[in-house]
Design a protein around this motif. Structure first.
Motif, PDB file in Angstrom:
ATOM      1  N   THR A  34      77.021 146.464 -64.859  1.00  0.00           N
ATOM      2  CA  THR A  34      75.683 146.781 -65.348  1.00  0.00           C
ATOM      3  C   THR A  34      75.694 147.837 -66.433  1.00  0.00           C
ATOM      4  O   THR A  34      74.649 148.320 -66.836  1.00  0.00           O
ATOM      5  CB  THR A  34      74.802 147.272 -64.181  1.00  0.00           C
ATOM      6  OG1 THR A  34      75.441 148.387 -63.579  1.00  0.00           O
ATOM      7  CG2 THR A  34      74.598 146.196 -63.170  1.00  0.00           C
ATOM      8  N   THR A  36      75.954 147.870 -69.664  1.00  0.00           N
ATOM      9  CA  THR A  36      75.839 147.379 -71.018  1.00  0.00           C
ATOM     10  C   THR A  36      75.090 148.366 -71.891  1.00  0.00           C
ATOM     11  O   THR A  36      74.224 149.094 -71.448  1.00  0.00           O
ATOM     12  CB  THR A  36      75.102 146.035 -71.040  1.00  0.00           C
ATOM     13  OG1 THR A  36      73.864 146.199 -70.357  1.00  0.00           O
ATOM     14  CG2 THR A  36      75.888 144.955 -70.367  1.00  0.00           C
ATOM     15  N   THR A  69      67.672 134.032 -72.437  1.00  0.00           N
ATOM     16  CA  THR A  69      66.865 135.209 -72.764  1.00  0.00           C
ATOM     17  C   THR A  69      66.529 135.220 -74.252  1.00  0.00           C
ATOM     18  O   THR A  69      67.315 134.754 -75.082  1.00  0.00           O
ATOM     19  CB  THR A  69      67.612 136.501 -72.380  1.00  0.00           C
ATOM     20  OG1 THR A  69      66.713 137.611 -72.445  1.00  0.00           O
ATOM     21  CG2 THR A  69      68.812 136.765 -73.284  1.00  0.00           C
ATOM     22  N   SER A  71      66.516 137.489 -77.039  1.00  0.00           N
ATOM     23  CA  SER A  71      67.107 138.805 -77.282  1.00  0.00           C
ATOM     24  C   SER A  71      66.528 139.485 -78.518  1.00  0.00           C
ATOM     25  O   SER A  71      67.240 140.083 -79.328  1.00  0.00           O
ATOM     26  CB  SER A  71      68.622 138.678 -77.410  1.00  0.00           C
ATOM     27  OG  SER A  71      68.972 137.720 -78.388  1.00  0.00           O
ATOM     28  N   GLU A  77      65.114 143.261 -73.733  1.00  0.00           N
ATOM     29  CA  GLU A  77      66.320 142.479 -73.995  1.00  0.00           C
ATOM     30  C   GLU A  77      66.473 142.336 -75.509  1.00  0.00           C
ATOM     31  O   GLU A  77      65.566 141.852 -76.180  1.00  0.00           O
ATOM     32  CB  GLU A  77      66.292 141.103 -73.332  1.00  0.00           C
ATOM     33  CG  GLU A  77      65.007 140.325 -73.463  1.00  0.00           C
ATOM     34  CD  GLU A  77      64.014 140.570 -72.346  1.00  0.00           C
ATOM     35  OE1 GLU A  77      62.803 140.472 -72.635  1.00  0.00           O
ATOM     36  OE2 GLU A  77      64.428 140.856 -71.211  1.00  0.00           O
ATOM     37  N   VAL A  86      73.923 141.313 -75.484  1.00  0.00           N
ATOM     38  CA  VAL A  86      72.527 141.471 -75.107  1.00  0.00           C
ATOM     39  C   VAL A  86      72.418 142.679 -74.179  1.00  0.00           C
ATOM     40  O   VAL A  86      73.121 142.769 -73.165  1.00  0.00           O
ATOM     41  CB  VAL A  86      71.986 140.212 -74.408  1.00  0.00           C
ATOM     42  CG1 VAL A  86      70.483 140.359 -74.144  1.00  0.00           C
ATOM     43  CG2 VAL A  86      72.252 138.959 -75.241  1.00  0.00           C
ATOM     44  N   VAL A  91      68.415 143.451 -68.752  1.00  0.00           N
ATOM     45  CA  VAL A  91      69.829 143.104 -68.624  1.00  0.00           C
ATOM     46  C   VAL A  91      70.496 143.964 -67.561  1.00  0.00           C
ATOM     47  O   VAL A  91      71.181 143.464 -66.656  1.00  0.00           O
ATOM     48  CB  VAL A  91      70.546 143.239 -69.982  1.00  0.00           C
ATOM     49  CG1 VAL A  91      72.026 142.902 -69.847  1.00  0.00           C
ATOM     50  CG2 VAL A  91      69.883 142.335 -71.026  1.00  0.00           C
ATOM     51  N   ASN A  95      71.782 142.319 -64.092  1.00  0.00           N
ATOM     52  CA  ASN A  95      73.214 142.404 -63.824  1.00  0.00           C
ATOM     53  C   ASN A  95      73.465 143.008 -62.441  1.00  0.00           C
ATOM     54  O   ASN A  95      74.371 142.587 -61.716  1.00  0.00           O
ATOM     55  CB  ASN A  95      73.913 143.238 -64.894  1.00  0.00           C
ATOM     56  CG  ASN A  95      74.187 142.451 -66.161  1.00  0.00           C
ATOM     57  OD1 ASN A  95      74.109 141.232 -66.183  1.00  0.00           O
ATOM     58  ND2 ASN A  95      74.516 143.159 -67.228  1.00  0.00           N
ATOM     59  N   THR A 105      77.498 137.517 -64.904  1.00  0.00           N
ATOM     60  CA  THR A 105      76.399 136.997 -65.716  1.00  0.00           C
ATOM     61  C   THR A 105      76.882 136.601 -67.095  1.00  0.00           C
ATOM     62  O   THR A 105      77.769 137.241 -67.662  1.00  0.00           O
ATOM     63  CB  THR A 105      75.283 138.046 -65.868  1.00  0.00           C
ATOM     64  OG1 THR A 105      75.838 139.248 -66.404  1.00  0.00           O
ATOM     65  CG2 THR A 105      74.610 138.341 -64.537  1.00  0.00           C
ATOM     66  N   TRP A 107      74.892 135.888 -70.642  1.00  0.00           N
ATOM     67  CA  TRP A 107      73.591 135.938 -71.315  1.00  0.00           C
ATOM     68  C   TRP A 107      73.632 135.093 -72.576  1.00  0.00           C
ATOM     69  O   TRP A 107      74.480 135.296 -73.435  1.00  0.00           O
ATOM     70  CB  TRP A 107      73.234 137.387 -71.651  1.00  0.00           C
ATOM     71  CG  TRP A 107      73.028 138.215 -70.419  1.00  0.00           C
ATOM     72  CD1 TRP A 107      73.999 138.813 -69.653  1.00  0.00           C
ATOM     73  CD2 TRP A 107      71.782 138.507 -69.785  1.00  0.00           C
ATOM     74  NE1 TRP A 107      73.423 139.461 -68.585  1.00  0.00           N
ATOM     75  CE2 TRP A 107      72.070 139.300 -68.643  1.00  0.00           C
ATOM     76  CE3 TRP A 107      70.452 138.191 -70.077  1.00  0.00           C
ATOM     77  CZ2 TRP A 107      71.066 139.772 -67.790  1.00  0.00           C
ATOM     78  CZ3 TRP A 107      69.456 138.662 -69.232  1.00  0.00           C
ATOM     79  CH2 TRP A 107      69.765 139.436 -68.102  1.00  0.00           C
TER      80      TRP A 107
END
Length: 303
Positions: A34, A36, A69, A71, A77, A86, A91, A95, A105, A107
């Motif tokens: 997670t 990102t 998604t 983006s 996003e 993304v 997100v 995640n 995941t 995306w």
């Protein structure tokens, strides 16, 4: 919007950002964690075996969820500075949900109005793109609520515009959103009252809608409240919010209609993230904690 750490310039240099979005619309970015994007890291969520057992067999075999998604909807996003990853509050949160389910995941960027058809056709396992839950969408898909947002207007700083009397104005809105229905109804009210219609300019990208107001092509725009606030922040005072937030409603993840049981597992994953504080941490990272909920639900009753 809302973070003190640096963000990608989503609305400064919009043409370049959109070019990247279009060129990468068929690309996917796989993530197993997670964390990102830039800014504070998000705590990792541990898998829950009881929830992982509720994942549909074909998804469990694949080991990942393919997510559709749009983006272009910062800060929910959008594409990071590399033009392909993304990132955003949606997100990070999903995640973490996927981690609870023992899944990774992937995306994939899409036009907003193509995501639900993509889920129903099997192109995507799920749609995660700030979808407002409404009765029409619940006819097409299973939805799991996870956040609450309303609609808010924005215009050039110093402009005089009244959302309740925008007759004769030019207004920007993204295709396929609840805001398009909103502004269409407002225009009809104008013409029914003998006033000039609202000229509605529709854009595939929210970034394009924002740019149309910044450039003066349109007089105002309306969007989900976190998006409008973020646009105002990123345009360095060129835009200002207009009026109050209204018509608050839940956002929902979009699943195939027949996957209500999987939706229940996602709901339980959200409940676990709320209970252990991960949910609040993620919302606080992006400055959207005002939209947090305590009661995620499968197909909540909405108008």
């Amino acid at each position: 919007m809302f973070r003190t750490t640096p963000l990608r310039r989503a609305f400064v240099g919009l043409t370049a950002a959109l070019a990247m979005t279009v060129s990468l619309s068929a690309c996917g970015e796989e993530s197993g964690d997670t964390g990102t994007g830039s800014g504070a890291p998000v705590p990792s969520a541990s898998a829950d075996t009881s929830l992982a057992d509720k994942v549909p067999a074909e998804i469990k075999t694949a080991g990942k969820l393919i997510i559709g998604t749009d983006s272009t909807y910062a800060p929910n996003e959008y594409l990071d500075a590399d033009g392909k990853t993304v990132i955003g509050f949606d997100v990070d949160l999903f995640n973490a949900v996927a981690q609870k389910l023992g899944l990774k995941t992937e995306w994939q960027s899409s036009k907003f109005d193509a995501i639900i058809p993509g889920v129903t056709s099997g192109k995507y396992n799920i749609g995660v793109s700030s979808f407002t839950v409404n009765a029409e969408r619940e006819k097409q898909a299973t939805m799991v609520s996870y956040f609450s947002a309303g609609t808010q207007w924005a215009a050039k700083a110093g402009a005089t515009i009244n959302p309740d009397d925008a007759c004769g104005k030019k207004v920007a809105v993204q295709v396929g959103t609840v805001q398009l229905d909103d502004i269409t109804a407002r225009s009809k009210k104008c013409t029914d009252g003998g006033k000039a219609k609202i000229t509605i300019d529709q854009y595939q990208s929210q970034a394009d809608a924002t740019n149309a107001v910044v450039s003066g092509k349109d007089d105002a725009m309306l969007a989900d409240s976190p998006i409008g606030a973020y646009a105002v922040k990123q345009t360095n005072g060129q835009l200002a919010l207009v009026g109050e937030i209204y018509d608050a409603a839940p956002y929902g993840y979009v699943l195939p209609k027949a996957q209500a049981d999987f939706g229940a597992a996602i709901e339980q994953a959200l409940e676990a993230l709320i209970a252990d504080g991960t949910y609040k941490t993620i919302l606080s990272k992006w400055g959207v904690e005002a939209g947090g909920i305590t009661d995620p639900a499968v197909n909540p009753q909405v108008s």
